[in-house]
Design a protein around this motif. Structure first.
Motif, PDB file in Angstrom:
ATOM      1  N   UNK A 414      -1.022  -2.167   1.441  1.00  0.00           N
ATOM      2  CA  UNK A 414       0.408  -1.988   1.212  1.00  0.00           C
ATOM      3  C   UNK A 414       0.824  -0.563   1.523  1.00  0.00           C
ATOM      4  N   UNK A 415       1.998  -0.425   2.116  1.00  0.00           N
ATOM      5  CA  UNK A 415       2.555   0.902   2.359  1.00  0.00           C
ATOM      6  C   UNK A 415       3.168   1.450   1.081  1.00  0.00           C
ATOM      7  N   UNK A 416       3.852   0.597   0.339  1.00  0.00           N
ATOM      8  CA  UNK A 416       4.465   1.015  -0.913  1.00  0.00           C
ATOM      9  C   UNK A 416       4.662  -0.201  -1.806  1.00  0.00           C
ATOM     10  N   UNK A 417       4.823   0.056  -3.095  1.00  0.00           N
ATOM     11  CA  UNK A 417       5.043  -1.000  -4.070  1.00  0.00           C
ATOM     12  C   UNK A 417       6.083  -0.488  -5.073  1.00  0.00           C
ATOM     13  N   UNK A 418       7.389  -0.561  -4.712  1.00  0.00           N
ATOM     14  CA  UNK A 418       8.434  -0.016  -5.593  1.00  0.00           C
ATOM     15  C   UNK A 418       8.618  -0.875  -6.835  1.00  0.00           C
ATOM     16  N   UNK A 419       8.694  -0.212  -7.978  1.00  0.00           N
ATOM     17  CA  UNK A 419       8.861  -0.918  -9.251  1.00  0.00           C
ATOM     18  C   UNK A 419       9.892  -0.195 -10.107  1.00  0.00           C
ATOM     19  N   UNK A 420      10.379  -0.906 -11.123  1.00  0.00           N
ATOM     20  CA  UNK A 420      11.263  -0.306 -12.125  1.00  0.00           C
ATOM     21  C   UNK A 420      10.773  -0.726 -13.496  1.00  0.00           C
ATOM     22  N   UNK A 421      11.196   0.029 -14.511  1.00  0.00           N
ATOM     23  CA  UNK A 421      10.791  -0.226 -15.886  1.00  0.00           C
ATOM     24  C   UNK A 421      11.688   0.603 -16.797  1.00  0.00           C
ATOM     25  N   UNK A 422      11.627   0.348 -18.071  1.00  0.00           N
ATOM     26  CA  UNK A 422      12.418   1.131 -19.025  1.00  0.00           C
ATOM     27  C   UNK A 422      11.828   2.539 -19.102  1.00  0.00           C
ATOM     28  N   UNK A 423      12.642   3.580 -18.881  1.00  0.00           N
ATOM     29  CA  UNK A 423      12.105   4.950 -18.987  1.00  0.00           C
ATOM     30  C   UNK A 423      11.506   5.181 -20.365  1.00  0.00           C
TER      31      UNK A 423
END
Length: 497
Positions: A414-423
């Motif tokens: 994978x080149x990148x694996x963008x994710x989000x989450x609660x800070x």
């Protein structure tokens, strides 16, 4: 079987160009497929085309149109790696090396060039060198290594946990293995972004691969000389002190072997397991429900997306036969890990559960089977476990089909694996203690108990700037403990609480 007059992967066929108008135009000499360039953008599809066209063993071309065989069958790969009387890893036997077509300036020279390492040796020399590597491996305290992995994972997550978004390839999967391996080798001060990038670059067959290889080797040569003068209780120190009596060059080359193989394999494996957990709700549900452990998830990934898709190479010591093809003395062969893992003769249903089945080709086999596979598994196991403990609400921040991959003959990652989450605020990272018969008690886990639940909607890519309120140092009065979730209960069981 009647011998073929010429080996399809031999140098004699380089002049067999297809006639004008032939569908094979656009391929290489002799109408052979290339394992690089535009034609090889999707190596998985190319391997299946080769399987349909040639069977379990297919003739192909490397960079500079160097001919070689690629082994696609599961049984044929196992036979090749397990028959040292017929197939060797000593590249000096390869006809392409002897005639100079795969010389020192070849883009795959870091893969091809013979080195004084156990992977290229045979007989008593192989036993001497591999014995030294396995002896040094046996001194590694795996409990301490797991603590190193956990601490390194916490440090990496702390760098982005307050932002609420991250790239888990560039900020986590590419760095965790290198940080841990530098610790194992006794060179933690050498770990930095440049070493990470040089290590990944030299395996790609790029124009800068040779320079990247020299950069990594210079670091390892200096480290070997330093450890020779200042003995240490680490892998390098034990490798130097082994009764096999390795020279400094042999020590440095084996450090390279361990660093490259373990790093690239583990970085890819870690990213692949995290990706599957994020994109497949059933996969994650089985983890949360205790129906699958993290090690089982890692093993499934080793079947479906092995960290090395192919390994160059093996070389025929005599005329022989493999997969119905006549292999000439001096022919080169590629260990086809990815195509072998999906051989329809062993996996007619690719969706079938492979839990508990370790007969994949991810770590090779035979006398040259990867000696550091347990370290790679540990980094992936603890790396995934710790990430999901620290960021239990982590979600993919794009559609699955938007993920980008970079492929080479040896790997697909994978080149990148963008994710989000609660800070959330950074964790308090504890120093790794020295090995002890009884590990110190772990503090109660708190990060997952007071965090807000993950939002059902995807948040904005740029989270609010308001910082989360840290929990009070001590509650004014005891409060009932919140029941642990399924994931926390599973991890408590896994860690032995």
């Amino acid at each position: 079987m009647t011998p073929e007059p010429h080996s399809p992967a031999g140098t004699d066929d380089l002049a067999l160009d297809p006639p004008p108008g032939c569908p094979a135009h656009g391929r290489g000499p002799g109408g052979l497929h290339r394992l690089h360039g535009p034609e090889a953008d999707d190596l998985g599809a190319l391997y299946e085309e080769l399987r349909d066209e040639h069977g379990a063993v297919a003739p192909v071309l490397l960079h500079n149109d160097v001919p070689i065989w690629v082994v696609l069958g599961h049984a044929e790969n196992l036979h090749m790696v397990s028959t040292p009387t017929h197939f060797s890893r000593d590249s000096r036997l390869w006809s392409a090396v002897k005639d100079g077509t795969a010389g020192p300036d070849h883009p795959l020279a870091p893969h091809i060039a013979w080195q004084p390492i156990c992977s290229h040796a045979e007989g008593d020399e192989h036993l001497r060198l591999r014995g030294a590597v396995m002896g040094a491996m046996s001194t590694i305290n795996h409990r301490t290594i797991r603590r190193h992995i956990k601490r390194a994972a916490q440090i990496l997550v702390n760098r982005f946990c307050e932002k609420g978004r991250a790239d888990l390839v560039g900020q986590y999967a590419e760095h965790l293995p290198m940080a841990v391996l530098c610790q194992i080798l006794g060179m933690p001060d050498e770990y930095d972004d440049r070493l990470v990038q040089a290590t990944r670059d030299l395996l790609k067959g790029t124009e800068t691969a040779v320079a990247s290889n020299e950069y990594v080797m210079n670091i390892l040569i200096r480290h070997t000389a330093r450890r020779r003068n200042q003995p240490g209780d680490d892998f390098t120190g034990h490798l130097i002190d082994h009764p096999a009596g390795l020279t400094d060059d042999e020590v440095a080359q084996h450090l390279r072997l361990v660093l490259l193989a373990a790093y690239e394999a583990t970085a890819n494996l870690l990213a692949n397991v995290i990706r599957v957990v994020l994109i497949d709700p059933r996969f994650r549900a089985r983890l949360n429900g205790g129906q699958m452990t993290v090690p089982e998830a890692v093993e499934q990934s080793l079947w479906n997306e092995p960290p090395f898709s192919a390994v160059l190479g093996y070389f025929a010591k005599q005329d022989t036969e493999l997969g119905g093809r006549t292999i000439r003395r001096g022919d080169g062969l590629i260990l086809g890990i990815a195509p072998g893992n999906i051989d329809p003769r062993v996996r007619p249903d690719l969706k079938a559960d492979m839990m508990g089945n370790r007969s994949h080709l991810a770590f090779g086999g035979g006398p040259h089977e990867c000696p550091g596979q347990d370290i790679g598994r540990a980094i992936a196991d603890v790396g995934v476990e710790e990430l999901l403990m620290l960021l239990p609400d982590v979600e993919l921040h794009c559609d699955e089909d938007e993920l980008r991959w970079r492929s080479s003959m040896s790997s697909r990652h994978l080149v990148e694996l963008p994710v989000y989450f609660e800070p959330r605020p950074p964790e308090d990272v504890k120093d790794v203690t020295a090995p002890s018969p009884v590990p110190p008690p772990r503090p109660p886990w708190q990060a997952g108990t007071d965090q807000p639940a993950a939002s059902a909607q995807r948040p904005h890519p740029f989270p609010p700037t308001t910082a989360p309120t840290p929990p009070p140092a001590a509650p004014a009065a005891p409060v009932p403990a919140r029941p642990a979730g399924a994931w926390q209960r599973f991890l408590a069981w896994w860690r032995g609480y």
